[in-house]
Design a protein around this motif. Structure first.
Motif, PDB file in Angstrom:
ATOM      1  N   PHE A  81       0.827  -1.202   0.000  1.00 26.47           N
ATOM      2  CA  PHE A  81       0.000   0.000   0.000  1.00 26.47           C
ATOM      3  C   PHE A  81       0.868   1.262   0.000  1.00 26.47           C
ATOM      4  CE2 PHE A  81      -3.128  -3.089   1.384  1.00 26.47           C
ATOM      5  CZ  PHE A  81      -4.269  -2.668   0.725  1.00 26.47           C
ATOM      6  N   ALA A  82       2.166   1.105  -0.244  1.00 25.13           N
ATOM      7  CA  ALA A  82       3.058   2.249  -0.398  1.00 25.13           C
ATOM      8  C   ALA A  82       3.301   2.469  -1.888  1.00 25.13           C
ATOM      9  CB  ALA A  82       4.379   1.994   0.322  1.00 25.13           C
ATOM     10  N   PRO A  83       3.311   3.717  -2.349  1.00 25.98           N
ATOM     11  CA  PRO A  83       3.456   3.974  -3.786  1.00 25.98           C
ATOM     12  C   PRO A  83       4.882   3.718  -4.266  1.00 25.98           C
ATOM     13  CG  PRO A  83       3.465   6.036  -2.567  1.00 25.98           C
ATOM     14  CD  PRO A  83       3.162   4.955  -1.567  1.00 25.98           C
TER      15      PRO A  83
ATOM     16  N   ARG B 162      -5.513   3.675  -3.608  1.00 25.98           N
ATOM     17  CA  ARG B 162      -4.459   3.640  -2.599  1.00 25.98           C
ATOM     18  C   ARG B 162      -3.112   3.165  -3.132  1.00 25.98           C
ATOM     19  NH1 ARG B 162      -9.091   2.786   0.575  1.00 25.98           N
ATOM     20  NH2 ARG B 162      -9.065   3.919   2.581  1.00 25.98           N
ATOM     21  N   THR B 163      -3.018   2.808  -4.390  1.00 25.77           N
ATOM     22  CA  THR B 163      -1.719   2.438  -4.953  1.00 25.77           C
ATOM     23  C   THR B 163      -0.996   3.641  -5.540  1.00 25.77           C
ATOM     24  OG1 THR B 163      -2.536   1.923  -7.185  1.00 25.77           O
ATOM     25  CG2 THR B 163      -2.646   0.160  -5.521  1.00 25.77           C
ATOM     26  N   CYS B 164      -1.645   4.796  -5.562  1.00 24.83           N
ATOM     27  CA  CYS B 164      -1.065   5.997  -6.157  1.00 24.83           C
ATOM     28  C   CYS B 164      -0.308   6.822  -5.119  1.00 24.83           C
ATOM     29  CB  CYS B 164      -2.162   6.868  -6.771  1.00 24.83           C
ATOM     30  SG  CYS B 164      -2.960   6.132  -8.218  1.00 24.83           S
ATOM     31  N   ALA B 165       0.618   7.643  -5.598  1.00 19.55           N
ATOM     32  CA  ALA B 165       1.343   8.548  -4.705  1.00 19.55           C
ATOM     33  C   ALA B 165       0.415   9.616  -4.145  1.00 19.55           C
ATOM     34  CB  ALA B 165       2.511   9.192  -5.452  1.00 19.55           C
TER      35      ALA B 165
ATOM     36  N   ARG C 183       0.573   9.863  -0.061  1.00 21.69           N
ATOM     37  CA  ARG C 183       0.846   8.585   0.579  1.00 21.69           C
ATOM     38  C   ARG C 183       2.334   8.212   0.541  1.00 21.69           C
ATOM     39  NH1 ARG C 183      -3.409   5.425   1.639  1.00 21.69           N
ATOM     40  NH2 ARG C 183      -2.244   3.485   1.234  1.00 21.69           N
ATOM     41  N   VAL C 184       3.181   9.154   0.172  1.00 20.93           N
ATOM     42  CA  VAL C 184       4.603   8.862   0.000  1.00 20.93           C
ATOM     43  C   VAL C 184       5.336   8.797   1.336  1.00 20.93           C
ATOM     44  CG1 VAL C 184       6.739   9.673  -1.061  1.00 20.93           C
ATOM     45  CG2 VAL C 184       4.568   9.924  -2.271  1.00 20.93           C
TER      46      VAL C 184
ATOM     47  N   ALA D 189      -1.277   1.135  -9.680  1.00 20.37           N
ATOM     48  CA  ALA D 189      -0.207   2.030 -10.125  1.00 20.37           C
ATOM     49  C   ALA D 189       1.161   1.382 -10.002  1.00 20.37           C
ATOM     50  CB  ALA D 189      -0.249   3.329  -9.323  1.00 20.37           C
ATOM     51  N   HIS D 190       1.292   0.309  -9.207  1.00 22.18           N
ATOM     52  CA  HIS D 190       2.575  -0.388  -9.140  1.00 22.18           C
ATOM     53  C   HIS D 190       2.936  -1.014 -10.499  1.00 22.18           C
ATOM     54  CE1 HIS D 190       1.387  -0.778  -4.724  1.00 22.18           C
ATOM     55  NE2 HIS D 190       2.461  -0.022  -4.722  1.00 22.18           N
TER      56      HIS D 190
END
Length: 485
Positions: free
Chosen positions: A353-355, A365-368, A383-384, A420-421
């Motif tokens: 769950f961290a970008p 929640r996959t985005c920065a 979320r960075v 987004a990963h």
């Protein structure tokens, strides 16, 4: 094995009611500092009626820790409030283990004889702290002999960005959401984190779980009561997915005050845990595969009206689009402010769950940058940041990015709809502190936003962290190669 959350011998609560995590009720001041004709009068009233005997005057260091002195309450009112106090200037230029800056760095060093700077308390931040007996805590700011703000004073770094934002007629509001991990036992260097002597207090996979062990439930209850007694009621507390992981969210408010509350909150979390024979860590990656974040929910208002929502069918206003474009554009160059340690970058894992890419999306929640909320509550969630980030510096990076977008009128990047990963054409987050440091050193945008002195100080701290890691033999290296090489 001792019972879960069994207090260490002698680690009893200093409040009436016995050990902190017994079934006894933790005492909370019946009357926290309340508004009077001035903050000074409110504090003076608490001192006069005996509620406050000690005032903790705390500076926030570049690592987001509270450092300072404890003063007798009457001395604080009579001497420190009008004249300030002296503290060693190396507090704003030392590494996490308090090693001072080297000669020639331009910061407080042996070369200069480690002079003092003057620390002035900000009485607007005064609050009682129930986890310290009969005490109030006041945050302070550091000034040089020329009465100029000291370099890398985190509160002033953020204020500077908020003033730049105000020049565009905008005011920032923020809510901070952070994760930390609780372990049973007392940490000592060389101890195996996650092993029998320092085991997580909840099992993995407990995201949103409500059937916590009674001792964990008591800890959360006491933490909430303590924070409420300090004038910082939480919005929500929940179990997170990793073993021992807890997430706390605070209500929305002024951006500077949100950061002030966050550093006091971390002090409470650690203090209450240690009294209970436990440890709380805000490391970004305390164990392999475990990541704790600091999510910054930020929105803007113009003349009291939300500036992000669009009123003609689109999700975001032009201001909102420029803000997001600016944040994403400079995010890699400002990564050191979100992820200040070598460990910070071990949190950025695909499938977590961290970008890992510079993307934005709506409730993704996959985005920065995640856009969330509706109508007036529409906001960005950055979320960075890791839980180890200094909240003032991370928030300053957000505001600097917003101002960058407003000043350059950058086009809005395309919205990301799925994982987004898996992105391949979007810019990546720096993979290491070394990479982030190189980007910061050569960033014209960072120098424009923060000034040369502040950027040089940030570069010094990052370089010192890298040097330490390159020259220190770690437990992980010994475990991997000691008997195999």
């Amino acid at each position: 094995m001792p019972p879960l959350f069994n207090p260490r011998k002698g680690a009893e609560s200093e409040h009436p009611g016995g050990p902190l995590l017994s079934s006894a009720r933790m005492a909370v001041p019946s009357r926290p500092l309340s508004p009077a004709s001035s903050p000074r009068e409110a504090l003076a009233a608490a001192v006069g009626d005996g509620r406050v005997e000690t005032v903790v005057c705390a500076l926030v260091d570049p690592h987001g820790r509270l450092v300072g002195k404890r003063f007798g309450a009457r001395h604080f009112l009579n001497e420190v409030v009008p004249h300030g106090a002296e503290m060693c200037a190396y507090l704003l230029s030392s590494t996490i283990d308090m090693n001072p800056a080297p000669a020639g760095s331009g910061l407080a060093s042996m070369e200069e004889g480690f002079p003092d700077f003057r620390v002035m308390p900000d009485l607007e931040s005064a609050r009682t702290v129930p986890w310290l007996p009969k005490s109030a805590l006041v945050l302070a700011d550091a000034f040089t002999g020329r009465d100029e703000p000291a370099v890398l004073n985190p509160r002033e770094v953020l204020r500077h960005q908020l003033r730049r934002l105000a020049a565009h007629g905008l005011h920032a509001h923020a809510g901070l959401e952070t994760e930390f991990v609780l372990y049973q036992g007392v940490y000592a260097p060389g101890q195996a984190v996650g092993g029998p002597g320092l085991a997580p207090l909840t099992p993995p996979g407990g995201d949103y779980a409500l059937n916590q062990h009674p001792a964990v439930t008591r800890y959360i209850h006491h933490l909430q009561r303590a924070l409420a007694g300090a004038g910082m009621p939480v919005e929500a507390v929940k179990a997170e997915a990793a073993a021992g992981q807890i997430e706390v969210t605070f209500p929305y408010g002024d951006a500077l005050q949100a950061c002030d509350q966050h550093v006091v909150f971390k002090h409470a979390v650690r203090t209450l845990a240690r009294r209970a024979g436990a440890e709380a860590t805000f490391m970004a990656a305390p164990q392999t595969g475990v990541g704790s974040g600091l999510h910054l929910h930020v929105s803007l208002t113009r003349n009291g009206t939300p500036a992000f929502p669009h009123h003609e069918g689109r999700v975001l206003s032009e201001t909102g689009e420029r803000a997001i474009a600016g944040m994403l554009d400079v995010l890699p160059e400002l990564a050191v402010l979100y992820a200040p340690n070598t460990n910070s970058y071990k949190r950025y894992l695909p499938g977590s769950f961290a970008p890992t890419r510079m993307t934005w999306g709506i409730d993704n929640r996959t985005c920065a940058v995640r856009v969330t909320g509706q109508g007036p509550s529409l906001r960005t969630e950055i979320r960075v940041g890791g839980a180890d980030a200094n909240p003032y510096l991370a928030m300053a990076a957000v505001i600097a990015g917003i101002v960058h977008g407003l000043e350059t009128a950058l086009p809005m990047p395309p919205r990301w709809f799925d994982d987004a990963h898996a992105a391949r054409d979007e810019p990546e987050l720096p993979a290491s502190l070394e990479e982030a440091l190189r980007l910061l050193e050569h960033s014209k945008a960072a120098e424009h936003a923060f000034g040369e002195e502040t950027v040089e100080a940030l570069v010094h701290l990052a370089a010192a962290e890298i040097s330490h890691q390159h020259t220190t033999v770690t437990d992980a290296e010994q475990a991997r190669w000691f008997s195999q090489a």
